[in-house]
Scaffold this active site. Sequence first.
Site, mmCIF file in Angstrom:
data_model
loop_
_atom_site.group_PDB
_atom_site.id
_atom_site.type_symbol
_atom_site.label_atom_id
_atom_site.label_comp_id
_atom_site.label_asym_id
_atom_site.label_seq_id
_atom_site.Cartn_x
_atom_site.Cartn_y
_atom_site.Cartn_z
ATOM 1 N N ASP A 38 79.245 105.639 -41.874
ATOM 2 C CA ASP A 38 79.687 104.806 -40.757
ATOM 3 C C ASP A 38 78.698 103.644 -40.615
ATOM 4 O O ASP A 38 77.581 103.825 -40.118
ATOM 5 C CB ASP A 38 79.734 105.654 -39.492
ATOM 6 N N ASP A 95 81.349 110.936 -40.703
ATOM 7 C CA ASP A 95 82.198 111.512 -39.665
ATOM 8 C C ASP A 95 83.632 111.568 -40.161
ATOM 9 O O ASP A 95 84.107 110.631 -40.803
ATOM 10 C CB ASP A 95 82.099 110.659 -38.396
ATOM 11 N N ASP A 113 75.536 108.358 -40.845
ATOM 12 C CA ASP A 113 76.494 109.233 -40.171
ATOM 13 C C ASP A 113 77.748 109.322 -41.027
ATOM 14 O O ASP A 113 78.352 108.298 -41.357
ATOM 15 C CB ASP A 113 76.824 108.657 -38.790
#
Length: 378
Positions: free
Chosen positions: A282, A100, A98
């Site tokens: 992440d 982000d 991820d």
Amino acid sequence: MKPATLEFVRQRFMSYYQQGHLSVPPALEHREWGFIFFDAKPEVRMRRHLGFGSRDECLEYIRSMVPAHAYYSTAYYTNPAAGTMGEKGWTGADLIFDIDADHLIRGVPYDAMLARVKEETEKLLDMLTGELGFSARTLSLVFSGGRGYHVHVRDPRVRSWESRERREVVDYLCGTGIEPQMLFAAGNGSSGWQRRFSVAMKIYADRLLAGGEKAALKHLKGMKGVGETYAGRFLGALQNFGGDEKERPTDALLTSPVMQTLLSAEGGELLPLLKSQAALVDEPVTTDIKRLIRMPTSLHGGSGLRVVEIPPADLADFDPLVDAVVFGEREVKIDLAFPLAMPILGNTWKLRKGTNVVPEALAVFLCCRGIAEIGGRA
């Protein structure tokens, strides 16, 4: 969100789910599902521990319940609908990354934030295929519908990995725990972290010496634990370092106490330059072997944008504020909390605080973001 705004957004989501194309992940019957619904209550509540036996059953549930957010598990279970995690029967999980904006950049316009996140995603894809050996055929790239991208690795070889093995991959991608001597122990290298380290060193050298040798020496001596002798030796070695990608930094650079200070987690000046070469994923998402992830083709309740699966080769041309927009240009009146300029559907809208008439696509976005309320139709 006021009741009228909540109902406006829910009706728009319902229209999409009734008419739009929806897809489901592979091995649907082995996934746990979770949903967050439109609710006037301030606390966010997820309904999870759900399982579906078929695509039709899953899509019928979504179309009838109209969730604000739809998720499925990256894990595979023998009994995904069991009420506790221990009863589900974990059999493996996809490897998920991820990227982000929350971890990268703040305080910039939404479109600038998305552009920055795309750069990190491109780095991640290059590292996964070019350095870690994953085939592009096993990768699924997804725009999250919000502030970033997800990369799913559906490679049977990694499905059984526990959190520890997944953390090692994250450490590599993020450059965590790099020790210069060990990094170059295998000799010169023109790729991977050897190249990145040399690039970061060259950038640092240029910045340090921009004000001249005397100023550079004074700066080094001012660092905690760095005396004149160590500073002078390090600076001399740094001046002799050309920064070519194939050039191995000398031991005078790699083993210097100054290098330890530069890479310190507490204010080390080289560390952020090195991190800028990394793919800053992440870590908790990747190491969580029972994670829920957004369902591609669903809508993101915090933006109204579609969660879009993208061929990795098409990432450069993908524009979330065009390609992930599902609502049109019908005019809608909104009450905006503050003035802003917002690009969507190829146009930039300059809006004032208070009443504005905007395309439905922008109205949904602003209402979902919590910065506008519906003000009646134009």
